[in-house]
Scaffold this motif. Structure first.
Motif, PDB file in Angstrom:
ATOM      1  N   VAL A 130     -56.738-104.646  13.255  1.00  0.00           N
ATOM      2  CA  VAL A 130     -55.789-104.120  11.859  1.00  0.00           C
ATOM      3  C   VAL A 130     -54.702-103.374  12.198  1.00  0.00           C
ATOM      4  O   VAL A 130     -53.522-103.569  11.873  1.00  0.00           O
ATOM      5  CB  VAL A 130     -56.751-103.327  11.073  1.00  0.00           C
ATOM      6  N   LEU A 131     -54.607-102.666  13.128  1.00  0.00           N
ATOM      7  CA  LEU A 131     -53.331-101.852  13.473  1.00  0.00           C
ATOM      8  C   LEU A 131     -52.395-102.565  14.224  1.00  0.00           C
ATOM      9  O   LEU A 131     -50.965-102.467  14.219  1.00  0.00           O
ATOM     10  CB  LEU A 131     -53.942-100.704  14.348  1.00  0.00           C
ATOM     11  N   GLN A 132     -52.630-103.810  14.657  1.00  0.00           N
ATOM     12  CA  GLN A 132     -51.958-104.771  15.405  1.00  0.00           C
ATOM     13  C   GLN A 132     -51.302-105.765  14.537  1.00  0.00           C
ATOM     14  O   GLN A 132     -50.677-106.776  15.263  1.00  0.00           O
ATOM     15  CB  GLN A 132     -52.546-105.030  16.703  1.00  0.00           C
ATOM     16  N   GLN A 133     -51.575-105.639  13.402  1.00  0.00           N
ATOM     17  CA  GLN A 133     -51.154-106.918  12.487  1.00  0.00           C
ATOM     18  C   GLN A 133     -49.599-106.948  12.563  1.00  0.00           C
ATOM     19  O   GLN A 133     -49.016-105.859  12.544  1.00  0.00           O
ATOM     20  CB  GLN A 133     -51.500-106.762  11.191  1.00  0.00           C
ATOM     21  N   PRO A 134     -49.046-108.069  12.704  1.00  0.00           N
ATOM     22  CA  PRO A 134     -47.433-108.286  12.427  1.00  0.00           C
ATOM     23  C   PRO A 134     -47.139-108.109  11.121  1.00  0.00           C
ATOM     24  O   PRO A 134     -47.649-107.889  10.047  1.00  0.00           O
ATOM     25  CB  PRO A 134     -47.374-109.787  12.855  1.00  0.00           C
ATOM     26  N   VAL A 135     -45.715-107.434  11.137  1.00  0.00           N
ATOM     27  CA  VAL A 135     -45.248-107.284   9.681  1.00  0.00           C
ATOM     28  C   VAL A 135     -43.696-108.212   9.637  1.00  0.00           C
ATOM     29  O   VAL A 135     -43.353-108.258  10.874  1.00  0.00           O
ATOM     30  CB  VAL A 135     -44.813-105.821   9.526  1.00  0.00           C
ATOM     31  N   THR A 136     -43.496-108.584   8.498  1.00  0.00           N
ATOM     32  CA  THR A 136     -42.172-109.195   8.390  1.00  0.00           C
ATOM     33  C   THR A 136     -41.043-108.107   7.948  1.00  0.00           C
ATOM     34  O   THR A 136     -40.080-108.596   8.497  1.00  0.00           O
ATOM     35  CB  THR A 136     -42.435-110.289   7.244  1.00  0.00           C
ATOM     36  N   THR A 137     -41.282-107.082   7.218  1.00  0.00           N
ATOM     37  CA  THR A 137     -40.348-105.981   7.187  1.00  0.00           C
ATOM     38  C   THR A 137     -41.180-104.804   7.635  1.00  0.00           C
ATOM     39  O   THR A 137     -42.338-104.634   7.436  1.00  0.00           O
ATOM     40  CB  THR A 137     -39.784-106.178   5.774  1.00  0.00           C
ATOM     41  N   GLY A 138     -40.295-103.857   7.719  1.00  0.00           N
ATOM     42  CA  GLY A 138     -40.876-102.536   8.271  1.00  0.00           C
ATOM     43  C   GLY A 138     -41.663-101.917   7.007  1.00  0.00           C
ATOM     44  O   GLY A 138     -41.153-101.916   5.982  1.00  0.00           O
ATOM     45  N   ARG A 139     -42.759-101.359   7.611  1.00  0.00           N
ATOM     46  CA  ARG A 139     -43.572-100.715   6.412  1.00  0.00           C
ATOM     47  C   ARG A 139     -43.382 -99.132   6.555  1.00  0.00           C
ATOM     48  O   ARG A 139     -43.111 -98.337   7.802  1.00  0.00           O
ATOM     49  CB  ARG A 139     -44.964-100.863   6.752  1.00  0.00           C
ATOM     50  N   GLN A 140     -43.024 -98.313   5.420  1.00  0.00           N
ATOM     51  CA  GLN A 140     -42.761 -97.098   5.072  1.00  0.00           C
ATOM     52  C   GLN A 140     -44.030 -96.323   4.762  1.00  0.00           C
ATOM     53  O   GLN A 140     -44.680 -96.946   3.645  1.00  0.00           O
ATOM     54  CB  GLN A 140     -41.705 -96.779   4.315  1.00  0.00           C
ATOM     55  N   ILE A 141     -44.332 -95.385   5.304  1.00  0.00           N
ATOM     56  CA  ILE A 141     -45.632 -94.574   4.963  1.00  0.00           C
ATOM     57  C   ILE A 141     -45.466 -93.266   4.644  1.00  0.00           C
ATOM     58  O   ILE A 141     -44.884 -92.322   5.669  1.00  0.00           O
ATOM     59  CB  ILE A 141     -46.891 -94.976   5.909  1.00  0.00           C
ATOM     60  N   ALA A 142     -45.442 -92.433   3.370  1.00  0.00           N
ATOM     61  CA  ALA A 142     -45.081 -91.116   3.152  1.00  0.00           C
ATOM     62  C   ALA A 142     -46.461 -90.423   3.173  1.00  0.00           C
ATOM     63  O   ALA A 142     -47.429 -90.791   2.452  1.00  0.00           O
ATOM     64  CB  ALA A 142     -44.437 -91.212   1.686  1.00  0.00           C
ATOM     65  N   VAL A 143     -46.165 -89.370   3.572  1.00  0.00           N
ATOM     66  CA  VAL A 143     -47.132 -88.295   3.727  1.00  0.00           C
ATOM     67  C   VAL A 143     -46.714 -86.996   3.112  1.00  0.00           C
ATOM     68  O   VAL A 143     -45.590 -86.372   3.146  1.00  0.00           O
ATOM     69  CB  VAL A 143     -47.535 -87.862   5.310  1.00  0.00           C
ATOM     70  N   THR A 144     -47.513 -86.500   2.200  1.00  0.00           N
ATOM     71  CA  THR A 144     -47.263 -85.162   1.507  1.00  0.00           C
ATOM     72  C   THR A 144     -48.188 -84.533   1.177  1.00  0.00           C
ATOM     73  O   THR A 144     -49.462 -84.770   1.275  1.00  0.00           O
ATOM     74  CB  THR A 144     -46.188 -85.506   0.042  1.00  0.00           C
ATOM     75  N   SER A 145     -48.215 -83.204   0.448  1.00  0.00           N
ATOM     76  CA  SER A 145     -49.175 -82.548   0.146  1.00  0.00           C
ATOM     77  C   SER A 145     -48.840 -81.575  -1.136  1.00  0.00           C
ATOM     78  O   SER A 145     -47.589 -81.610  -1.609  1.00  0.00           O
ATOM     79  CB  SER A 145     -49.793 -81.682   1.099  1.00  0.00           C
ATOM     80  N   ILE A 146     -49.741 -80.968  -1.826  1.00  0.00           N
ATOM     81  CA  ILE A 146     -49.160 -80.035  -3.129  1.00  0.00           C
ATOM     82  C   ILE A 146     -48.826 -78.783  -2.639  1.00  0.00           C
ATOM     83  O   ILE A 146     -48.222 -77.946  -3.447  1.00  0.00           O
ATOM     84  CB  ILE A 146     -50.486 -80.171  -3.946  1.00  0.00           C
ATOM     85  N   ARG A 147     -48.874 -78.387  -1.496  1.00  0.00           N
ATOM     86  CA  ARG A 147     -48.735 -77.031  -0.935  1.00  0.00           C
ATOM     87  C   ARG A 147     -48.587 -77.042   0.805  1.00  0.00           C
ATOM     88  O   ARG A 147     -49.200 -78.024   1.138  1.00  0.00           O
ATOM     89  CB  ARG A 147     -49.567 -76.034  -1.232  1.00  0.00           C
ATOM     90  N   GLY A 148     -47.852 -76.114   1.018  1.00  0.00           N
ATOM     91  CA  GLY A 148     -47.769 -75.848   2.532  1.00  0.00           C
ATOM     92  C   GLY A 148     -48.993 -75.525   3.232  1.00  0.00           C
ATOM     93  O   GLY A 148     -49.863 -74.944   2.471  1.00  0.00           O
ATOM     94  N   GLY A 149     -49.187 -75.850   4.375  1.00  0.00           N
ATOM     95  CA  GLY A 149     -50.477 -75.391   5.152  1.00  0.00           C
ATOM     96  C   GLY A 149     -51.605 -76.360   5.004  1.00  0.00           C
ATOM     97  O   GLY A 149     -52.750 -76.137   5.228  1.00  0.00           O
ATOM     98  N   ALA A 150     -51.332 -77.528   4.124  1.00  0.00           N
ATOM     99  CA  ALA A 150     -52.298 -78.106   3.928  1.00  0.00           C
ATOM    100  C   ALA A 150     -52.700 -79.402   5.212  1.00  0.00           C
ATOM    101  O   ALA A 150     -53.582 -80.044   5.004  1.00  0.00           O
ATOM    102  CB  ALA A 150     -51.887 -79.323   2.485  1.00  0.00           C
ATOM    103  N   GLY A 151     -51.861 -79.284   6.062  1.00  0.00           N
ATOM    104  CA  GLY A 151     -51.949 -80.181   7.512  1.00  0.00           C
ATOM    105  C   GLY A 151     -51.272 -81.501   7.236  1.00  0.00           C
ATOM    106  O   GLY A 151     -51.360 -82.574   8.016  1.00  0.00           O
ATOM    107  N   LYS A 152     -50.111 -81.663   6.344  1.00  0.00           N
ATOM    108  CA  LYS A 152     -49.291 -82.861   6.141  1.00  0.00           C
ATOM    109  C   LYS A 152     -48.748 -83.166   7.493  1.00  0.00           C
ATOM    110  O   LYS A 152     -48.524 -84.189   7.951  1.00  0.00           O
ATOM    111  CB  LYS A 152     -48.622 -82.966   5.007  1.00  0.00           C
ATOM    112  N   THR A 153     -48.104 -82.334   8.156  1.00  0.00           N
ATOM    113  CA  THR A 153     -47.331 -82.735   9.413  1.00  0.00           C
ATOM    114  C   THR A 153     -48.406 -83.182  10.391  1.00  0.00           C
ATOM    115  O   THR A 153     -48.063 -84.023  11.268  1.00  0.00           O
ATOM    116  CB  THR A 153     -46.558 -81.254   9.770  1.00  0.00           C
ATOM    117  N   THR A 154     -49.348 -82.586  10.499  1.00  0.00           N
ATOM    118  CA  THR A 154     -50.608 -82.961  11.571  1.00  0.00           C
ATOM    119  C   THR A 154     -50.983 -84.280  11.314  1.00  0.00           C
ATOM    120  O   THR A 154     -50.979 -85.027  12.182  1.00  0.00           O
ATOM    121  CB  THR A 154     -51.823 -82.052  11.381  1.00  0.00           C
TER     122      THR A 154
END
Length: 382
Positions: A130-154
């Motif tokens: 699954v991780l090695q599937q080809p893409v035709t255009t770049g995939r963008q994945i957004a990571v967020t949280s409702i508050r700081g310290g939730a582990g989003k940067t990790t």
């Protein structure tokens, strides 16, 4: 596989392989379909890092000096600043492994006795495919949280390093949370020069991949980092800047993982809307689960593809959480999102540079499965 896939990824790989000795930026051999038995590669040593930084700096000077037709002159080259000063770095202790030796040994024995090793290898093989599937255009994945310290940067760092490990095309990690964001520290970057706001004023369609990567921080495994700031309070990324950068960079990278501001900040909402998949980081605490459930209810009021392309990364940050994690995951899933639990790991909890070879096996497997599901969801939205 469409010819467009071959052409798009082939052009990028040819660009990277022409960067100098030993094909800097791209591994010499194809990646295996099964994770290697040996630990994941560690960050390059000081000499290799200095060479990579000097190489990137040399590329940065070339595009900065070019007069692209119809574009304004680029801004002056900023000074390179350390991610963390020496005095502060001295307070850090030696990184610890995610599990104690006794736990690792007991887990290995259980796997052998129960006969689960073969099943695990088969599952990892499917995940790698699954991780090695080809893409035709770049995939963008957004990571967020409702508050700081939730582990989003990790979570951002785990996703980015996983994609870079398995994929052949370049992977980009973008810090869109510039107010003293910790993504560069988490990724083991040593110095920062160009930022998201800088690149928004520089990137033009005529640039090659080599021009672009000259402004980025090079990471192991063909990954690159675009920091949001140089650690100064007051740096901001507005929606216009964010959109300009993401549109300009999308065609160069197979996967882009964005460490967003916390909700309901405007840039975070724009990032969630534009991404092909979204990850909501939530700590395994009562208030963390409750607030994340509220966010999922809000997402359900948006077009259906938004909640369908959302995954919750529920991070256990203490050895003994104060909630029933499985029950919490089931409750969050009832709102329509996929939920993945990231188990407690001493190495992740320490908050320093992420070294994948120090992660406990459960954390490493959980991160890989999370990355696979998020990527698969991103492929469903064109």
């Amino acid at each position: 596989m469409p010819n467009a896939d071959h052409n798009w990824q082939g052009d990028l790989l040819r660009d990277l392989k022409s960067t100098g000795p030993a094909g800097a930026g791209t591994p010499a051999d194809p990646r295996p379909s099964v994770p290697p038995a040996r630990p994941e590669p560690t960050a390059p040593g000081p000499a290799a890092h200095e060479t990579a930084q000097a190489h990137a700096h040399a590329h940065a000077q070339a595009p900065a000096a070019r007069a692209w037709p119809g574009t304004p002159a680029p801004p002056p080259t900023p000074d390179s600043l350390p991610v963390i000063d020496k005095a502060m770095a001295a307070v850090a202790r030696r990184p610890v492994r995610g599990e104690a030796v006794a736990l690792r040994a007991a887990r290995a024995v259980r796997r052998i006795v129960s006969g689960s090793a073969a099943r695990e290898v088969a599952a990892l093989t499917r995940t790698a495919e699954v991780l090695q599937q080809p893409v035709t255009t770049g995939r963008q994945i957004a990571v967020t949280s409702i508050r700081g310290g939730a582990g989003k940067t990790t979570v951002t760092a785990l996703l980015g390093t996983t994609y870079a490990h398995y994929r052949q095309d370049p992977v980009l990690l973008v810090e869109a949370d510039p107010a003293l964001g910790s993504l560069p520290l988490r990724l083991g970057a040593e110095a920062l020069r160009w930022t998201t706001a800088d690149l928004a004023d520089i990137a033009v369609p005529q640039m090659s991949l080599l021009d672009v990567t000259g402004y980025l921080v090079q990471l192991p495994d063909n990954a690159w980092l675009l920091p949001g700031s140089q650690g100064r309070i007051g740096a901001m990324v507005d929606t216009v800047t964010y959109e300009r950068v993401m549109v300009a960079l999308r065609r160069y990278f197979g996967v882009t993982v964005v460490d967003c501001e916390t909700l309901p900040a405007e840039v975070a909402r724009v990032a969630l809307s534009a991404a092909q998949a979204r990850v909501i980081a939530a700590p395994a605490t009562l208030d963390g689960v409750t607030s994340t459930y509220s966010v999922l209810q809000w997402l359900r009021a948006l077009p259906a593809h938004v909640i369908e392309g959302t995954v919750v990364a529920l991070s256990v940050t203490t050895p003994r959480p104060g909630i029933d994690v499985d029950a919490a995951a089931e409750r969050l899933a009832s709102a329509g999102a996929r939920v993945h639990v990231l188990p407690y790991d001493r190495h992740l909890a320490a908050g320093g540079p992420l070294r994948t070879e120090l992660l406990a096996r459960p954390a490493r497997l959980a991160a890989t499965r999370l990355a696979a599901e998020v990527f698969e969801l991103s492929q469903k939205r064109r």
